[in-house]
Scaffold this motif. Structure first.
Motif, PDB file in Angstrom:
ATOM      1  N   LEU A 188       0.823  -1.209   0.000  1.00  0.00           N
ATOM      2  CA  LEU A 188       0.000   0.000   0.000  1.00  0.00           C
ATOM      3  C   LEU A 188       0.856   1.258   0.000  1.00  0.00           C
ATOM      4  CD1 LEU A 188      -2.738  -1.045   2.593  1.00  0.00           C
ATOM      5  CD2 LEU A 188      -2.823  -1.202   0.099  1.00  0.00           C
ATOM      6  N   ARG A 189       2.022   1.182   0.583  1.00  0.00           N
ATOM      7  CA  ARG A 189       2.887   2.362   0.660  1.00  0.00           C
ATOM      8  C   ARG A 189       3.679   2.576  -0.635  1.00  0.00           C
ATOM      9  NH1 ARG A 189       3.898   3.823   6.180  1.00  0.00           N
ATOM     10  NH2 ARG A 189       5.934   4.668   5.610  1.00  0.00           N
ATOM     11  N   GLN A 190       4.114   1.485  -1.291  1.00  0.00           N
ATOM     12  CA  GLN A 190       5.039   1.636  -2.408  1.00  0.00           C
ATOM     13  C   GLN A 190       4.418   1.372  -3.780  1.00  0.00           C
ATOM     14  OE1 GLN A 190       8.979  -0.021  -1.946  1.00  0.00           O
ATOM     15  NE2 GLN A 190       8.666  -0.345   0.240  1.00  0.00           N
ATOM     16  N   TRP A 191       3.280   0.693  -3.817  1.00  0.00           N
ATOM     17  CA  TRP A 191       2.701   0.350  -5.124  1.00  0.00           C
ATOM     18  C   TRP A 191       1.390   1.087  -5.318  1.00  0.00           C
ATOM     19  CZ3 TRP A 191       2.333  -5.422  -7.104  1.00  0.00           C
ATOM     20  CH2 TRP A 191       2.024  -5.410  -8.473  1.00  0.00           C
ATOM     21  N   LEU A 192       0.347   0.646  -4.694  1.00  0.00           N
ATOM     22  CA  LEU A 192      -0.973   1.280  -4.796  1.00  0.00           C
ATOM     23  C   LEU A 192      -1.619   1.295  -3.424  1.00  0.00           C
ATOM     24  CD1 LEU A 192      -2.471  -0.405  -8.002  1.00  0.00           C
ATOM     25  CD2 LEU A 192      -1.848   2.000  -7.790  1.00  0.00           C
ATOM     26  N   PRO A 193      -2.260   2.373  -3.039  1.00  0.00           N
ATOM     27  CA  PRO A 193      -2.347   3.682  -3.706  1.00  0.00           C
ATOM     28  C   PRO A 193      -1.257   4.652  -3.285  1.00  0.00           C
ATOM     29  CG  PRO A 193      -3.865   3.610  -1.879  1.00  0.00           C
ATOM     30  CD  PRO A 193      -3.162   2.290  -1.874  1.00  0.00           C
ATOM     31  N   LYS A 194      -0.153   4.113  -2.702  1.00  0.00           N
ATOM     32  CA  LYS A 194       0.993   4.896  -2.244  1.00  0.00           C
ATOM     33  C   LYS A 194       0.594   5.873  -1.139  1.00  0.00           C
ATOM     34  CE  LYS A 194       3.788   4.538  -6.432  1.00  0.00           C
ATOM     35  NZ  LYS A 194       4.536   5.245  -7.486  1.00  0.00           N
ATOM     36  N   CYS A 195      -0.107   5.354  -0.145  1.00  0.00           N
ATOM     37  CA  CYS A 195      -0.504   6.132   1.032  1.00  0.00           C
ATOM     38  C   CYS A 195       0.157   5.533   2.264  1.00  0.00           C
ATOM     39  CB  CYS A 195      -2.021   6.122   1.207  1.00  0.00           C
ATOM     40  SG  CYS A 195      -2.930   6.886  -0.141  1.00  0.00           S
ATOM     41  N   THR A 196       0.439   6.387   3.234  1.00  0.00           N
ATOM     42  CA  THR A 196       1.118   5.913   4.442  1.00  0.00           C
ATOM     43  C   THR A 196       0.211   5.886   5.662  1.00  0.00           C
ATOM     44  OG1 THR A 196       1.895   8.150   4.908  1.00  0.00           O
ATOM     45  CG2 THR A 196       3.366   6.704   3.634  1.00  0.00           C
ATOM     46  N   THR A 197      -0.906   6.614   5.632  1.00  0.00           N
ATOM     47  CA  THR A 197      -1.807   6.624   6.785  1.00  0.00           C
ATOM     48  C   THR A 197      -3.111   5.933   6.435  1.00  0.00           C
ATOM     49  OG1 THR A 197      -2.859   8.732   6.219  1.00  0.00           O
ATOM     50  CG2 THR A 197      -0.814   8.827   7.509  1.00  0.00           C
ATOM     51  N   VAL A 198      -3.766   5.411   7.466  1.00  0.00           N
ATOM     52  CA  VAL A 198      -5.052   4.754   7.254  1.00  0.00           C
ATOM     53  C   VAL A 198      -6.083   5.755   6.754  1.00  0.00           C
ATOM     54  CG1 VAL A 198      -6.966   3.586   8.423  1.00  0.00           C
ATOM     55  CG2 VAL A 198      -4.596   2.912   8.901  1.00  0.00           C
ATOM     56  N   ALA A 199      -6.053   6.950   7.280  1.00  0.00           N
ATOM     57  CA  ALA A 199      -7.006   7.978   6.832  1.00  0.00           C
ATOM     58  C   ALA A 199      -6.857   8.240   5.343  1.00  0.00           C
ATOM     59  CB  ALA A 199      -6.801   9.259   7.638  1.00  0.00           C
ATOM     60  N   LEU A 246      -2.841  -3.946 -15.989  1.00  0.00           N
ATOM     61  CA  LEU A 246      -3.958  -3.294 -15.310  1.00  0.00           C
ATOM     62  C   LEU A 246      -4.013  -3.867 -13.903  1.00  0.00           C
ATOM     63  CD1 LEU A 246      -6.501  -1.483 -15.344  1.00  0.00           C
ATOM     64  CD2 LEU A 246      -7.767  -3.459 -16.200  1.00  0.00           C
ATOM     65  N   VAL A 247      -3.819  -3.003 -12.899  1.00  0.00           N
ATOM     66  CA  VAL A 247      -3.669  -3.475 -11.519  1.00  0.00           C
ATOM     67  C   VAL A 247      -4.656  -2.732 -10.623  1.00  0.00           C
ATOM     68  CG1 VAL A 247      -2.061  -3.876  -9.616  1.00  0.00           C
ATOM     69  CG2 VAL A 247      -1.222  -3.871 -11.980  1.00  0.00           C
ATOM     70  N   ARG A 248      -5.261  -3.477  -9.728  1.00  0.00           N
ATOM     71  CA  ARG A 248      -6.200  -2.882  -8.761  1.00  0.00           C
ATOM     72  C   ARG A 248      -5.891  -3.446  -7.388  1.00  0.00           C
ATOM     73  NH1 ARG A 248     -11.458  -0.671  -8.869  1.00  0.00           N
ATOM     74  NH2 ARG A 248     -12.136  -0.326  -6.727  1.00  0.00           N
ATOM     75  N   VAL A 249      -5.951  -2.588  -6.360  1.00  0.00           N
ATOM     76  CA  VAL A 249      -5.708  -3.034  -4.997  1.00  0.00           C
ATOM     77  C   VAL A 249      -7.011  -3.017  -4.214  1.00  0.00           C
ATOM     78  CG1 VAL A 249      -5.148  -0.750  -4.060  1.00  0.00           C
ATOM     79  CG2 VAL A 249      -4.172  -2.801  -3.007  1.00  0.00           C
ATOM     80  N   ALA A 250      -7.196  -4.005  -3.352  1.00  0.00           N
ATOM     81  CA  ALA A 250      -8.375  -4.089  -2.486  1.00  0.00           C
ATOM     82  C   ALA A 250      -7.907  -4.276  -1.048  1.00  0.00           C
ATOM     83  CB  ALA A 250      -9.271  -5.247  -2.918  1.00  0.00           C
ATOM     84  N   TYR A 251      -8.357  -3.410  -0.169  1.00  0.00           N
ATOM     85  CA  TYR A 251      -8.018  -3.516   1.251  1.00  0.00           C
ATOM     86  C   TYR A 251      -9.238  -3.080   2.056  1.00  0.00           C
ATOM     87  CZ  TYR A 251      -7.079   1.413   0.236  1.00  0.00           C
ATOM     88  OH  TYR A 251      -7.194   2.717  -0.198  1.00  0.00           O
ATOM     89  N   LEU A 304      -5.649   6.178   3.131  1.00  0.00           N
ATOM     90  CA  LEU A 304      -6.097   4.991   2.407  1.00  0.00           C
ATOM     91  C   LEU A 304      -7.613   4.983   2.247  1.00  0.00           C
ATOM     92  CD1 LEU A 304      -3.794   2.273   4.048  1.00  0.00           C
ATOM     93  CD2 LEU A 304      -3.716   3.055   1.680  1.00  0.00           C
ATOM     94  N   TRP A 305      -8.309   5.407   3.291  1.00  0.00           N
ATOM     95  CA  TRP A 305      -9.774   5.425   3.211  1.00  0.00           C
ATOM     96  C   TRP A 305     -10.276   6.561   2.331  1.00  0.00           C
ATOM     97  CZ3 TRP A 305     -10.809   4.395   9.133  1.00  0.00           C
ATOM     98  CH2 TRP A 305     -10.586   3.029   9.396  1.00  0.00           C
ATOM     99  N   ASP A 306      -9.476   7.614   2.218  1.00  0.00           N
ATOM    100  CA  ASP A 306      -9.870   8.730   1.349  1.00  0.00           C
ATOM    101  C   ASP A 306      -9.544   8.465  -0.118  1.00  0.00           C
ATOM    102  OD1 ASP A 306     -10.883  10.192   3.435  1.00  0.00           O
ATOM    103  OD2 ASP A 306      -9.036  11.334   3.784  1.00  0.00           O
ATOM    104  N   ALA A 307      -8.702   7.479  -0.394  1.00  0.00           N
ATOM    105  CA  ALA A 307      -8.304   7.197  -1.780  1.00  0.00           C
ATOM    106  C   ALA A 307      -9.521   6.771  -2.602  1.00  0.00           C
ATOM    107  CB  ALA A 307      -7.236   6.107  -1.803  1.00  0.00           C
ATOM    108  N   ASP A 308      -9.642   7.349  -3.807  1.00  0.00           N
ATOM    109  CA  ASP A 308     -10.764   6.987  -4.671  1.00  0.00           C
ATOM    110  C   ASP A 308     -10.385   5.807  -5.566  1.00  0.00           C
ATOM    111  OD1 ASP A 308      -9.132   8.055  -6.649  1.00  0.00           O
ATOM    112  OD2 ASP A 308     -10.183   9.973  -6.700  1.00  0.00           O
ATOM    113  N   GLU A 309     -11.338   5.391  -6.414  1.00  0.00           N
ATOM    114  CA  GLU A 309     -11.109   4.227  -7.268  1.00  0.00           C
ATOM    115  C   GLU A 309      -9.937   4.441  -8.212  1.00  0.00           C
ATOM    116  OE1 GLU A 309     -12.912   1.510  -6.601  1.00  0.00           O
ATOM    117  OE2 GLU A 309     -13.686   2.802  -5.011  1.00  0.00           O
TER     118      GLU A 309
END
Length: 799
Positions: free
Chosen positions: A624-635, A656-661, A637-642
């Protein structure tokens, strides 16, 4: 000019255009063995067929043209302006040393040529396009004149040929021809380049190519029989008989043995044992017979006139028990070859056939082609995993050249396979990955050279990937899409979750890679190089920030490589992590229903796990930090859009890559409803199936909290977090216990369901809904068959 190390002239690369799926591809070949991999119908076998046809072995078919060109053929027949009849081509490039120049003198583009590459282009082109169109029009007119017009002024059916494609179906050989050209490696690819045609020479282009390259094939359909067999079955004894007749010392040339044949079966059997000694010895290089497998021996039926040529003259037998010691004349008990399994029959068959092809090439006395290329299709048939690995490891030693042949000649092998065991035995270098086009209604492929990935990737990351794929599997190269999952639980449960949340995925070929959040990003380079559609299912892995550590060094209480920014949040109280996260949380007893209510909640330390909703929580998940969506905080990550969660495909060859968490969902307990998210799959499952999990019947899941009816939602969620992160919680036991439950009684966590639905839309889109019309009456079967025949072969042929 560079010298080739320890090998003679070699076939370096092929470029194929307009042939079946190979619309425009270039294939680099290794000097020893190249392995073609890819999904079914990706064009692997077409490379061998192209070489066969362009070297004059076999007949082209109208369907050998790439499907996108069929409309051009029809348009040319209709005299559409600006449309030409298509041409199929193959460019064959040889790499040579200075000592080989005399062999390729006809292929030198000029006296100023320098380098080590020489090439020939073979085109399958129309003899006279305009004359072809005229003949089609006349045939069309004759066909129309032969069909009477009805009272309405129309014909009852449209006779063949309906188009130029129809016309060429049976007349392609007469309208097209092979042409050969000399290629200049310095000018190929330039827009105005026109290669020089090989005409007016002492030898034809076909003869020149045949003098340089011999191609042989070991096809996949070997039809070895276990029983009496039918017309297509072939017994091993007959294969060895043919090999004997072609290559080995003949009985008529061995006077001593010929004399013995007339008086003694023993002498004949000694003869057969001697002449087959090298062949059977070659099998031992592949580990046959091994520890418990019966030995191969050749026994005569005592008919000197028909030793090996007769069907029953001499047969392969399997000797039971160890080989007799020297001086022991006791004959071991034996069984005929039909009593052994298909796996060893296939192995022996391939070795004998390879030796046969190799010996036939070496036996050419005058002008032996310096390059011998053997295509082996799917050698894994009937072979167990270890034997597949042994075969691919030893195949080149079977074809090893000796003496002066090593510096003047070369044996090369191309293997097409669907075997993951063959792949991880050889590593990345020899792999040529055939990737099908993803464009709708487009039937083409491109080819990816994994040796380029090997050379361009960081050595540490490359070594990790090779070791990982060797320890797991390599069906990444055969799949429609990949699903990278967090761990063993997801891997076990995902098939059931697919059946519930995205059932159309069950008809696709998915590969599941268990990679974990800490290592998922290491697959980024390989996924992108292959251009594979990929879903990453991973965990939030929420931890308390801030923690600062050197890259690659473990932060306090965290995993190696977890680096946190001080700006990510402030430390605060949190449920302690268990042994699974490197924390010092209190161990939970093995009793499923141990009461955690009175456990004192220690003050959280930076880097320790916490519930996902903890204020200022960071993520320790490197994917999540280095590939998708490249966010470091949980907040964040939850704000990240599709869009932020998706790596788009800009070109057809891109991944074509998609992350699900985990993300917040509504959770209800009693009269309380809150928006919550789990930190891991187990927590997310427990929250989204909260009432179901807290039932006494669900104790084996280990998610039931004692006295849960007395707890409010916040207390229950905290207890679940502690339970899942406790040292006694077994993730594998949880997944197996869940498999034992009725799948209709629980729901798939929302983040997984949403990710699977996305993947389903990408590779298994739904069929358009049928019109709500009354069903049409069934047609008469005879009329249906007649209509199909007319449509396929034309009225002329039916008549």
């Amino acid at each position: 000019m560079p010298q080739l190390s320890g090998v003679g002239m070699i076939l370096r690369k092929l470029a194929v255009r307009n042939f079946r799926r190979l619309r425009d591809v270039e294939i680099d070949l290794a000097s020893d063995i190249s392995i073609f991999v890819g999904a079914n119908n990706s064009g692997k076998t077409s490379v061998g067929h192209a070489l066969q046809l362009f070297t004059g072995r076999g007949r082209f078919d109208i369907h050998d043209f790439s499907a996108e060109l069929w409309s051009d053929i029809i348009a040319f027949g209709d005299a559409v302006e600006g449309v030409a009849l298509p041409i199929m081509q193959i460019d064959i490039w040889f790499e040579i040393a200075a000592t080989d120049v005399h062999r390729v003198i006809d292929l030198l583009p000029s006296l100023a040529w320098e380098g080590s590459l020489v090439g020939m282009r073979v085109s399958y082109a129309p003899v006279d396009p305009n004359a072809t169109r005229d003949r089609y029009r006349k045939a069309r007119e004759r066909a129309l004149e032969a069909v009477p017009v009805n009272e309405a002024g129309k014909r009852d059916y449209d006779p063949s040929p309906r188009s130029l494609q129809d016309f060429l179906r049976d007349r392609l050989k007469n309208e097209y021809e092979l042409r050969h050209y000399v290629l200049d490696p310095a000018r190929v690819g330039q827009p105005d380049y026109r290669p020089m045609e090989l005409t007016g020479r002492d030898r034809s282009g076909r003869d020149i190519l045949a003098s340089l390259l011999q191609i042989d094939f070991l096809h996949a359909q070997r039809h070895l029989s276990d029983g009496p067999g039918g017309a297509r079955a072939e017994e091993l004894s007959r294969v060895l008989s043919r090999f004997y007749a072609r290559n080995l010392e003949q009985k008529a040339e061995d006077l001593e043995t010929l004399r013995a044949l007339s008086v003694s079966e023993i002498s004949l059997n000694d003869h057969l044992k001697r002449v087959f000694g090298d062949t059977l010895q070659s099998l031992s290089k592949l580990g046959y017979p091994g520890l418990t497998n019966p030995r191969l021996i050749i026994r005569s039926a005592l008919d000197p006139a028909q030793i090996m040529s007769s069907r029953d003259g001499a047969r392969v037998h399997y000797a039971l028990g160890p080989e007799p010691e020297e001086g022991d004349e006791t004959e071991p008990p034996t069984l005929p070859d039909r009593y052994n399994g298909l796996g060893f029959k296939n192995l022996i068959f391939m070795v004998v056939e390879l030796l046969d092809l190799h010996q036939q090439w070496l036996a050419i006395d005058d002008n032996r082609p310096p390059v011998h290329l053997i295509f082996i299709e799917e050698p894994e048939a009937h072979l167990h995993a270890q034997l597949q690995q042994v075969f691919i490891r030893k195949v080149m030693s079977i074809l090893k050249l000796r003496g002066d042949d090593r510096t003047h000649y070369a044996s090369q092998v191309v293997v097409t396979t669907h075997s993951t065991h063959i792949l991880y035995e050889r590593g990345f270098h020899p792999i040529r990955y055939f990737r099908r086009s993803r464009a709708e209604a487009i039937s083409t492929s491109d080819i990816v050279n994994l040796s380029l990935f090997y050379d361009s990737t960081d050595p540490a990351e490359r070594s990790f990937l090779e070791r990982y794929l060797k320890l797991t599997h390599c069906d990444l190269f055969f799949a429609d899409a990949a699903v990278l999952v967090e761990g063993n639980v997801e891997r076990i449960l995902l098939p059931q979750m697919i059946a519930k949340a995205a059932p159309r995925l069950q008809s696709t070929y998915l590969t599941l890679l268990e990679i974990g959040g800490a290592f998922g990003h290491k697959f980024k380079a390989l996924i992108e190089f292959l251009g594979l559609t990929t879903l990453i299912i991973t965990d939030l892995d929420s931890v308390i920030g801030p923690v600062v550590a050197d890259e690659g060094e473990p932060a306090e209480g965290g995993a190696a490589g977890n680096v946190f920014d001080p700006a990510n949040g402030a430390a605060g109280p949190c449920a302690a992590a268990g042994a699974g996260d490197g924390g010092d949380g209190e161990a939970v007893a093995n009793d499923y229903d141990v009461d955690d209510e009175d456990d004192e909640e220690p003050v959280g330390k930076p880097g320790k796990s916490c519930v996902a909703g903890h204020p200022g929580a960071a993520t320790s998940n490197q994917t999540l930090r280095q590939w998708l969506p490249k966010c470091t905080t949980v907040a964040a990550l939850w704000d990240a859009d599709e869009e932020q969660k998706t790596q788009p495909r800009e070109g057809d060859s891109d991944a074509l890559v998609r992350v699900a968490y985990q993300f917040p969902v509504e959770v209800t307990w009693g009269e309380e409803t809150e928006t919550l998210a789990g930190r891991t799959l187990e927590e997310a499952f427990a929250l989204e199936n909260l009432v179901w999990c807290q039932d006494i019947a669900r104790r084996p899941l280990q998610l039931r909290i004692p006295k849960n009816g007395e707890k409010d939602l916040t207390t229950l969620v905290t207890a679940l977090h502690k339970r899942v992160n406790g040292s006694s919680f077994s993730k594998t036991d949880f997944s197996l216990a869940l498999l034992a439950e009725d799948p209709d009684s629980w729901v798939v966590p929302a983040y997984i369901a949403k990710g699977l639905e996305w993947l389903q839309d990408q590779i298994a889109p739904s069929e358009p809904e049928a019109d709500d019309e009354a069903p049409k009456p069934l047609a008469d079967p005879v009329e249906e068959v007649a209509a199909i025949v007319v449509a396929v072969v034309g009225v002329e042929e039916v008549a």
